[in-house]
Design a protein around this motif. Structure first.
Motif, PDB file in Angstrom:
ATOM      1  N   HIS A  27      42.062  42.852  42.810  1.00  0.00           N
ATOM      2  CA  HIS A  27      42.428  42.344  44.131  1.00  0.00           C
ATOM      3  C   HIS A  27      42.507  43.486  45.147  1.00  0.00           C
ATOM      4  CE1 HIS A  27      43.108  38.471  42.389  1.00  0.00           C
ATOM      5  NE2 HIS A  27      44.164  38.853  41.677  1.00  0.00           N
ATOM      6  N   GLN A  31      47.342  42.614  48.036  1.00  0.00           N
ATOM      7  CA  GLN A  31      47.711  41.589  47.055  1.00  0.00           C
ATOM      8  C   GLN A  31      48.278  42.193  45.775  1.00  0.00           C
ATOM      9  OE1 GLN A  31      43.844  39.645  46.917  1.00  0.00           O
ATOM     10  NE2 GLN A  31      44.626  37.945  48.153  1.00  0.00           N
ATOM     11  N   ARG A  82      48.953  38.241  41.294  1.00  0.00           N
ATOM     12  CA  ARG A  82      48.770  38.702  42.660  1.00  0.00           C
ATOM     13  C   ARG A  82      50.036  38.474  43.483  1.00  0.00           C
ATOM     14  NH1 ARG A  82      44.214  35.845  45.815  1.00  0.00           N
ATOM     15  NH2 ARG A  82      43.106  35.883  43.819  1.00  0.00           N
TER      16      ARG A  82
END
Length: 303
Positions: A181, A185, A217
């Motif tokens: 990510h 995040q 996340r």
């Protein structure tokens, strides 16, 4: 969290993000226990006996609380819960580790207790260790490629080295380093002035169940007036309601009636019990008058 309005706010955010289980670090409550709030969520908490400091909790949704098998308040920094599922049992350990600036003895005590709890987890359980570990693991995964991927953030600190060593010794994969990510995040904490952000909250899973961990996340939309962001993990596991305990039928040993003394005692008790019931029916019959007599003596209708 010790404010009632804050608890309701956390429950609202939990419902909004459709979370079944939520780990809470630094809830600052006193003592340990289990409560159910108005939203239907159940909170298991372990905390300090006297002061509103530290404290740890696990909040479970109304539906999933039926899967809870057992739980244990360990200290104001550790709590354990075990839940039932279709294919295995799920053990969750929620943590609140000392900061990187804490004394070495305090850190050693925390990891010794954590190791003791992990060692007692059944081997076939899926084990999730999560919470505020105050550990920066960074991106360098040299010599630990199996349990840590390169998708972490920042530079490793002392707590990060301790945490990585612990994961290596216990076959735990660090979820925040697995998924590619953006940094926004992955960073879980921001300083009060908003200038510094770090990845210090983590969710780990034992390597045996790595494929069940679908995603990890940060969710920035959750607002509970905290300097930590919500770290969300998606786990593929079907929790199952605990089976009801079947009542064991009492077995009667008829062979004992062949013994004369036992048979005599049984007949006497049976006679006394039958006589008491007959006397009770006679009393009801006398008190009821003619109307109750007609009801009792009236023959049943033919079908």
């Amino acid at each position: 969290m010790y404010e009632q309005s804050k608890t309701a706010q956390v429950a609202d955010e939990m419902q909004r993000y459709k979370l079944d289980i939520l780990g809470i670090s630094e809830c600052r409550w006193i003592k340990s226990g289990k409560i159910r709030i108005t939203s239907g969520h159940t909170i298991l908490y372990s905390r300090h006996n006297d002061k509103h400091q530290s404290g740890i909790a696990i909040m479970i949704s109304k539906d999933k609380i039926k899967t809870l098998l057992e739980w244990e308040p360990i200290s104001d920094r550790l709590i354990r819960a075990r839940l039932n599922s279709k294919y295995c049992k799920l053990t969750i350990i929620q943590c609140y580790a000392p900061t990187n600036d804490a004394e070495e003895e305090v850190k050693d005590e925390f990891y010794e207790k954590l190791q003791m709890v992990v060692s007692n987890v059944p081997q076939h359980d899926m084990l999730l260790i999560m919470g505020d570990l105050n550990a920066k693991v960074g991106t360098d995964n040299t010599d630990c490629e199996i349990f840590m991927v390169k998708h972490g953030c920042g530079i490793k600190n002392g707590n990060g080295e301790r945490f990585i060593d612990f994961c290596l010794n216990n076959n735990q994969m660090i979820g925040g380093t697995i998924f590619p990510h953006k940094d926004i995040q992955k960073l879980t904490w921001k300083s009060p002035d908003g200038r510094t952000t770090n990845q210090i909250d983590h969710i780990t899973v034992n390597s045996k169940w790595r494929k069940s961990l679908q995603d990890v996340r940060v969710c920035h939309g959750a607002d509970v007036n905290s300097d930590h962001y919500l770290l969300k993990a998606i786990i593929k596991l079907k929790l199952r309601r605990n089976p009801k305990k079947q009542e064991t039928k009492r077995k009667i040993d008829v062979e004992k009636l062949k013994i004369p003394d036992t048979r005599k005692s049984f007949n006497l008790k049976l006679k006394n019990r039958f006589c008491k019931k007959v006397l009770l029916l006679l009393k009801i019959f006398k008190k009821g008058g003619t109307r109750s007599r007609k009801c009792i003596l009236k023959p049943p209708k033919k079908l």
